[in-house]
Design a protein around this motif. Structure first.
Motif, PDB file in Angstrom:
ATOM      1  N   ALA A 187       8.053   3.788  -2.790  1.00  0.00           N
ATOM      2  CA  ALA A 187       7.407   3.535  -4.082  1.00  0.00           C
ATOM      3  C   ALA A 187       6.286   4.544  -4.331  1.00  0.00           C
ATOM      4  O   ALA A 187       6.106   5.002  -5.467  1.00  0.00           O
ATOM      5  N   ALA A 188       5.554   4.913  -3.292  1.00  0.00           N
ATOM      6  CA  ALA A 188       4.492   5.917  -3.438  1.00  0.00           C
ATOM      7  C   ALA A 188       5.092   7.268  -3.817  1.00  0.00           C
ATOM      8  O   ALA A 188       4.553   7.974  -4.679  1.00  0.00           O
ATOM      9  N   ARG A 189       6.214   7.628  -3.206  1.00  0.00           N
ATOM     10  CA  ARG A 189       6.897   8.885  -3.563  1.00  0.00           C
ATOM     11  C   ARG A 189       7.340   8.855  -5.026  1.00  0.00           C
ATOM     12  O   ARG A 189       7.248   9.858  -5.735  1.00  0.00           O
ATOM     13  N   GLU A 190       7.828   7.699  -5.471  1.00  0.00           N
ATOM     14  CA  GLU A 190       8.257   7.559  -6.862  1.00  0.00           C
ATOM     15  C   GLU A 190       7.083   7.719  -7.830  1.00  0.00           C
ATOM     16  O   GLU A 190       7.240   8.245  -8.926  1.00  0.00           O
ATOM     17  N   ALA A 191       5.905   7.246  -7.426  1.00  0.00           N
ATOM     18  CA  ALA A 191       4.733   7.284  -8.299  1.00  0.00           C
ATOM     19  C   ALA A 191       4.161   8.690  -8.442  1.00  0.00           C
ATOM     20  O   ALA A 191       3.593   9.027  -9.478  1.00  0.00           O
ATOM     21  N   GLU A 211       3.891  21.343  -1.949  1.00  0.00           N
ATOM     22  CA  GLU A 211       4.589  22.325  -1.123  1.00  0.00           C
ATOM     23  C   GLU A 211       3.835  22.467   0.195  1.00  0.00           C
ATOM     24  O   GLU A 211       2.618  22.657   0.219  1.00  0.00           O
ATOM     25  N   GLY A 212       4.553  22.325   1.287  1.00  0.00           N
ATOM     26  CA  GLY A 212       3.933  22.401   2.601  1.00  0.00           C
ATOM     27  C   GLY A 212       3.308  21.093   3.045  1.00  0.00           C
ATOM     28  O   GLY A 212       2.772  20.998   4.141  1.00  0.00           O
ATOM     29  N   GLY A 213       3.362  20.080   2.207  1.00  0.00           N
ATOM     30  CA  GLY A 213       2.772  18.785   2.531  1.00  0.00           C
ATOM     31  C   GLY A 213       3.813  17.819   3.056  1.00  0.00           C
ATOM     32  O   GLY A 213       5.003  18.111   3.089  1.00  0.00           O
ATOM     33  N   SER A 214       3.349  16.672   3.488  1.00  0.00           N
ATOM     34  CA  SER A 214       4.275  15.653   3.982  1.00  0.00           C
ATOM     35  C   SER A 214       4.343  14.500   2.992  1.00  0.00           C
ATOM     36  O   SER A 214       3.434  14.279   2.196  1.00  0.00           O
ATOM     37  N   ALA A 215       5.433  13.770   3.071  1.00  0.00           N
ATOM     38  CA  ALA A 215       5.658  12.632   2.179  1.00  0.00           C
ATOM     39  C   ALA A 215       4.682  11.506   2.528  1.00  0.00           C
ATOM     40  O   ALA A 215       4.168  11.447   3.645  1.00  0.00           O
ATOM     41  N   PRO A 216       4.420  10.603   1.580  1.00  0.00           N
ATOM     42  CA  PRO A 216       3.512   9.483   1.857  1.00  0.00           C
ATOM     43  C   PRO A 216       4.016   8.610   3.010  1.00  0.00           C
ATOM     44  O   PRO A 216       5.218   8.437   3.203  1.00  0.00           O
ATOM     45  N   HIS A 217       3.069   8.089   3.769  1.00  0.00           N
ATOM     46  CA  HIS A 217       3.362   7.156   4.861  1.00  0.00           C
ATOM     47  C   HIS A 217       2.684   5.831   4.546  1.00  0.00           C
ATOM     48  O   HIS A 217       1.623   5.805   3.930  1.00  0.00           O
ATOM     49  N   ALA A 218       3.294   4.729   4.988  1.00  0.00           N
ATOM     50  CA  ALA A 218       2.730   3.415   4.724  1.00  0.00           C
ATOM     51  C   ALA A 218       2.617   2.604   6.003  1.00  0.00           C
ATOM     52  O   ALA A 218       3.456   2.721   6.895  1.00  0.00           O
ATOM     53  N   GLY A 255      -6.440   9.023 -10.874  1.00  0.00           N
ATOM     54  CA  GLY A 255      -5.248   8.638 -11.639  1.00  0.00           C
ATOM     55  C   GLY A 255      -4.009   8.557 -10.761  1.00  0.00           C
ATOM     56  O   GLY A 255      -3.197   7.635 -10.897  1.00  0.00           O
ATOM     57  N   GLN A 256      -3.856   9.522  -9.853  1.00  0.00           N
ATOM     58  CA  GLN A 256      -2.711   9.512  -8.929  1.00  0.00           C
ATOM     59  C   GLN A 256      -2.769   8.272  -8.035  1.00  0.00           C
ATOM     60  O   GLN A 256      -1.751   7.614  -7.806  1.00  0.00           O
ATOM     61  N   CYS A 257      -3.955   7.964  -7.511  1.00  0.00           N
ATOM     62  CA  CYS A 257      -4.100   6.796  -6.622  1.00  0.00           C
ATOM     63  C   CYS A 257      -3.830   5.493  -7.371  1.00  0.00           C
ATOM     64  O   CYS A 257      -3.191   4.589  -6.830  1.00  0.00           O
ATOM     65  N   ARG A 309      -0.299   0.829  -8.295  1.00  0.00           N
ATOM     66  CA  ARG A 309       0.473   0.014  -9.246  1.00  0.00           C
ATOM     67  C   ARG A 309       1.958  -0.013  -8.864  1.00  0.00           C
ATOM     68  O   ARG A 309       2.571  -1.078  -8.799  1.00  0.00           O
ATOM     69  N   ARG A 310       2.527   1.147  -8.584  1.00  0.00           N
ATOM     70  CA  ARG A 310       3.967   1.231  -8.270  1.00  0.00           C
ATOM     71  C   ARG A 310       4.299   0.524  -6.966  1.00  0.00           C
ATOM     72  O   ARG A 310       5.306  -0.173  -6.868  1.00  0.00           O
ATOM     73  N   VAL A 311       3.458   0.705  -5.954  1.00  0.00           N
ATOM     74  CA  VAL A 311       3.697   0.065  -4.653  1.00  0.00           C
ATOM     75  C   VAL A 311       3.665  -1.453  -4.804  1.00  0.00           C
ATOM     76  O   VAL A 311       4.550  -2.157  -4.316  1.00  0.00           O
ATOM     77  N   ALA A 312       2.655  -1.969  -5.491  1.00  0.00           N
ATOM     78  CA  ALA A 312       2.551  -3.421  -5.673  1.00  0.00           C
ATOM     79  C   ALA A 312       3.762  -3.965  -6.428  1.00  0.00           C
ATOM     80  O   ALA A 312       4.344  -4.990  -6.044  1.00  0.00           O
ATOM     81  N   GLU A 313       4.179  -3.274  -7.494  1.00  0.00           N
ATOM     82  CA  GLU A 313       5.345  -3.726  -8.276  1.00  0.00           C
ATOM     83  C   GLU A 313       6.614  -3.756  -7.432  1.00  0.00           C
ATOM     84  O   GLU A 313       7.370  -4.722  -7.469  1.00  0.00           O
ATOM     85  N   ARG A 314       6.871  -2.678  -6.681  1.00  0.00           N
ATOM     86  CA  ARG A 314       8.123  -2.579  -5.917  1.00  0.00           C
ATOM     87  C   ARG A 314       8.162  -3.559  -4.751  1.00  0.00           C
ATOM     88  O   ARG A 314       9.208  -4.151  -4.489  1.00  0.00           O
ATOM     89  N   VAL A 315       7.064  -3.724  -4.045  1.00  0.00           N
ATOM     90  CA  VAL A 315       7.052  -4.668  -2.917  1.00  0.00           C
ATOM     91  C   VAL A 315       7.241  -6.091  -3.435  1.00  0.00           C
ATOM     92  O   VAL A 315       8.005  -6.871  -2.860  1.00  0.00           O
ATOM     93  N   GLU A 316       6.582  -6.430  -4.542  1.00  0.00           N
ATOM     94  CA  GLU A 316       6.754  -7.770  -5.111  1.00  0.00           C
ATOM     95  C   GLU A 316       8.190  -7.974  -5.585  1.00  0.00           C
ATOM     96  O   GLU A 316       8.779  -9.034  -5.356  1.00  0.00           O
ATOM     97  N   ALA A 317       8.769  -6.966  -6.230  1.00  0.00           N
ATOM     98  CA  ALA A 317      10.118  -7.102  -6.776  1.00  0.00           C
ATOM     99  C   ALA A 317      11.186  -7.121  -5.685  1.00  0.00           C
ATOM    100  O   ALA A 317      12.118  -7.927  -5.736  1.00  0.00           O
ATOM    101  N   LEU A 318      11.082  -6.251  -4.698  1.00  0.00           N
ATOM    102  CA  LEU A 318      12.144  -6.120  -3.699  1.00  0.00           C
ATOM    103  C   LEU A 318      11.990  -7.052  -2.506  1.00  0.00           C
ATOM    104  O   LEU A 318      12.980  -7.519  -1.954  1.00  0.00           O
ATOM    105  N   ALA A 319      10.755  -7.317  -2.089  1.00  0.00           N
ATOM    106  CA  ALA A 319      10.545  -8.161  -0.911  1.00  0.00           C
ATOM    107  C   ALA A 319      10.082  -9.567  -1.282  1.00  0.00           C
ATOM    108  O   ALA A 319      10.051 -10.450  -0.433  1.00  0.00           O
TER     109      ALA A 319
END
Length: 134
Positions: free
Chosen positions: A47-51, A57-64, A89-91, A96-106
């Motif tokens: 969800a963080a990647r989606e947001a 470039e040269g960075g790593s994907a979000p970890h949770a 704004g990014q944070c 927002r996206r993480v909370a929505e997806r965890v509530e919806a999927l889990a």
């Protein structure tokens, strides 16, 4: 003639096991579901990647990291961002996206999503580093 017996009070089928307090509850509705913390963490990281618009470039994907207790999930996200950008704004978008997806999927309540910006990636420093490597 005696009055008809209601279905809940009817005797069970021969060989059926009767459980106290479960009269009239279908078998598909009994039991429990447990979702591992690591599964919720994968949902949160995706969800963080989606947001985010993209991973720098040269960075790593979000970890949770997630702590689940009685249907509530407390989430910590670590991520890297491009510089310059609207960090706040990014944070907010990630929370927002993480909370929505965890509530919806889990199906869990998410009272808290803590976002930690681990690193900023600047286009200027990447260009300078590439020039030194040549």
């Amino acid at each position: 003639m005696p009055p008809p017996v209601p279905p809940a009070a009817a005797s069970p089928e021969p060989g059926a096991i009767a459980y106290p307090g479960e009269k009239g509850i279908p078998a598909c509705e009994r039991g429990a579901t447990a979702i591992a913390d690591r599964v919720v963490a994968k949902i949160a990281a995706q969800a963080a990647r989606e947001a985010l618009a993209r991973v720098p470039e040269g960075g790593s994907a979000p970890h949770a990291a997630v702590a689940v207790h009685q249907g509530h999930a407390r989430v910590r996200i670590s991520l890297e961002l491009d510089y310059p950008c609207d960090i706040g704004g990014q944070c907010r978008a990630v929370r927002r996206r993480v909370a929505e997806r965890v509530e919806a999927l889990a199906g869990m309540v998410v009272p808290e999503v803590a976002v930690r910006v681990e690193r900023l990636h600047s286009v200027h420093t990447r260009r300078a580093a590439q020039g030194r490597l040549r």
